[in-house]
Each structure stands twice: as C-alpha cells, then as structure tokens.
Design a protein around this motif. Structure first.
Motif, mmCIF file in Angstrom:
data_model
loop_
_atom_site.group_PDB
_atom_site.id
_atom_site.type_symbol
_atom_site.label_atom_id
_atom_site.label_comp_id
_atom_site.label_asym_id
_atom_site.label_seq_id
_atom_site.Cartn_x
_atom_site.Cartn_y
_atom_site.Cartn_z
ATOM 1 N N THR A 1 59.356 -1.731 5.073
ATOM 2 C CA THR A 1 59.194 -3.142 5.396
ATOM 3 C C THR A 1 58.385 -3.270 6.676
ATOM 4 O OG1 THR A 1 61.326 -3.653 4.394
ATOM 5 C CG2 THR A 1 60.433 -5.278 5.934
ATOM 6 N N PHE B 1 49.252 -11.092 -1.463
ATOM 7 C CA PHE B 1 49.856 -10.273 -0.422
ATOM 8 C C PHE B 1 48.987 -9.044 -0.198
ATOM 9 C CE2 PHE B 1 53.602 -12.568 -1.934
ATOM 10 C CZ PHE B 1 54.191 -12.938 -0.736
ATOM 11 N N VAL B 2 48.954 -8.549 1.031
ATOM 12 C CA VAL B 2 48.264 -7.303 1.358
ATOM 13 C C VAL B 2 49.220 -6.160 1.035
ATOM 14 C CG1 VAL B 2 47.156 -5.949 3.173
ATOM 15 C CG2 VAL B 2 47.003 -8.449 3.217
ATOM 16 N N ASP B 3 48.785 -5.223 0.228
ATOM 17 C CA ASP B 3 49.617 -4.080 -0.127
ATOM 18 C C ASP B 3 49.471 -3.012 0.945
ATOM 19 O OD1 ASP B 3 51.097 -2.059 -1.257
ATOM 20 O OD2 ASP B 3 49.688 -1.665 -2.888
ATOM 21 N N MET C 1 44.221 0.549 -0.342
ATOM 22 C CA MET C 1 45.428 0.076 0.342
ATOM 23 C C MET C 1 46.670 0.666 -0.327
ATOM 24 S SD MET C 1 44.185 -1.750 2.803
ATOM 25 C CE MET C 1 45.584 -2.677 3.399
ATOM 26 N N GLY C 2 47.835 0.223 0.074
ATOM 27 C CA GLY C 2 49.096 0.706 -0.488
ATOM 28 C C GLY C 2 49.287 2.185 -0.238
ATOM 29 N N ASP C 3 49.621 2.918 -1.273
ATOM 30 C CA ASP C 3 49.849 4.361 -1.147
ATOM 31 C C ASP C 3 48.587 5.120 -0.758
ATOM 32 O OD1 ASP C 3 52.570 4.170 -1.818
ATOM 33 O OD2 ASP C 3 52.135 4.309 -3.963
ATOM 34 N N GLY D 1 52.822 0.061 -0.321
ATOM 35 C CA GLY D 1 52.748 0.820 -1.571
ATOM 36 C C GLY D 1 54.127 0.994 -2.170
ATOM 37 N N THR D 2 54.442 2.202 -2.617
ATOM 38 C CA THR D 2 55.741 2.483 -3.229
ATOM 39 C C THR D 2 56.738 3.068 -2.235
ATOM 40 O OG1 THR D 2 54.980 4.684 -3.904
ATOM 41 C CG2 THR D 2 54.688 2.884 -5.491
ATOM 42 N N SER E 1 41.488 0.341 -4.494
ATOM 43 C CA SER E 1 42.314 1.549 -4.331
ATOM 44 C C SER E 1 42.269 2.127 -2.924
ATOM 45 C CB SER E 1 41.906 2.624 -5.355
ATOM 46 O OG SER E 1 42.039 2.131 -6.663
ATOM 47 N N LYS F 1 50.263 -11.440 4.590
ATOM 48 C CA LYS F 1 49.123 -12.158 4.031
ATOM 49 C C LYS F 1 48.105 -12.348 5.147
ATOM 50 C CE LYS F 1 51.088 -14.718 0.165
ATOM 51 N NZ LYS F 1 51.008 -15.990 -0.582
#
Length: 188
Positions: free
Chosen positions: A43, A33-35, A89-91, A38-39, A87, A2
């Motif tokens: 950790t 939470f900050v992504d 962040m994450g993956d 992603g998938t 779109s 975060k």
C-alpha cells in the motif's frame, strides 16, 4: 494513486505521454489508477513529486520512482524513462535500492534529483549533482550508471550527532530539518 497534468515524459505513470485533466471525461472515474504496487500487495503511504518524476513510499518503507530519468533521478542505475510505455509500471517498475538492509522513511524530489531519509536516519540522494544538491561532496551524477545505487550510493553528511527529520528539495538544492531543530541546506 492517481496523477494528472502534463505527461510528456511518462510522469503520470499511465503507459503513454498523453496529458490528462485538460479535457472532458478525463478526471474522476475516467482517470485510471497508477499501477505502482503490481501484485506485491503493498500500500502506498506517501508520494512526492519532482519536476518530471514521482516517487512513492510503500507501507514496508520500500520506494519506487517513475517519469523522466535523464539524470538517474529514478534511482534505477540507468537513464531510461519509466511510465511512458506499456509494461513499465506495476511489477515491471523496479524498487529503488538504497542499500543492504535499509529502507526509506521519507523523501523529496527536486528538479532532477531525489533524496531520502533512511531507517538508520542517514540521508541518501541520487540524480543530478551539478550544483551539489546531492550533498555528497561532488558534482557527479548518481543513479544513472550500473552500480551507482545500493551500498555504492554515498550518504550525505549532515553533521556529527545530527540526523535529518524532514527533507525539502528545490530545483538545484536540498534542505534538511535536523534533530536539534536546526536546518541545513546544500546545492545552488
């Protein structure tokens, strides 16, 4: 992860430029939470922050960075900010390429540069080098153009038979605590 505070360049990684933490109902459960993973199932094991950017190291020793990127300090071979739009962040947030078969043990972020100790105990830095803060013998910016990163990214020479154990980044300088308990610094 975060993040909260000033967010004019997307350094909070929440897909906007809205500052968080300065008003009611913005912290605790209200703060998203900050992504970053992603998938992937990875950790986050550590986070470090520069002036306008953040980086995380995952449990597989890979690294991602987001926020302001005017000097390539995100290490993504461009100068596009990440985390300030939908779109990103994450993956969709790329991993930083530090070289074939190499991974990151630890790192630090300065004003407009980022450095990492790799699993072969070399140091690589990217971003602004106007004051020599990358330690690669030049004042050329790295990480802002296609082909700058990965195997093309030079290592920082800390001395014969010496390796970095810890890095510290400041505004326009970098310091390393070495395996013989000495310290070397470069930049302004």
């Amino acid at each position: 992860v975060k993040c909260w505070g000033y967010n004019n360049r997307g350094m909070l990684g929440l897909g906007d430029t809205t500052t968080r933490g300065d008003g009611s109902n913005e912290m605790g459960d209200y703060l998203p939470f900050v992504d970053v993973a992603g998938t992937s199932g990875l950790t986050v094991t550590s986070i470090f922050s520069g002036h306008y950017h953040n980086c995380v190291i995952f449990d597989d020793n890979s690294i991602k960075c987001w926020g302001y990127n005017n000097m390539g300090m995100l290490g993504l071979d461009d100068t596009s900010n990440r985390g300030d739009g939908a779109s990103e962040m994450g993956d969709n947030l790329p991993f930083v390429d530090v070289g074939t078969g190499l991974s990151v043990l630890s790192g630090c972020a300065g004003y407009y540069h980022t450095c990492a100790i790799l699993d072969d105990y070399t140091v690589k830095c990217w971003g602004d080098s106007s004051q020599g803060q990358l330690g690669n013998g030049a004042t050329t910016t790295w990480g802002n153009n296609a082909g700058d990163m990965g195997d093309s990214l030079p290592t920082t020479d800390v001395g014969t038979d010496l390796t970095a154990e810890t890095l510290y980044c400041g505004k326009h300088y970098t310091c390393a605590v070495l395996n013989d308990d000495s310290m070397k610094c470069w930049g302004d």
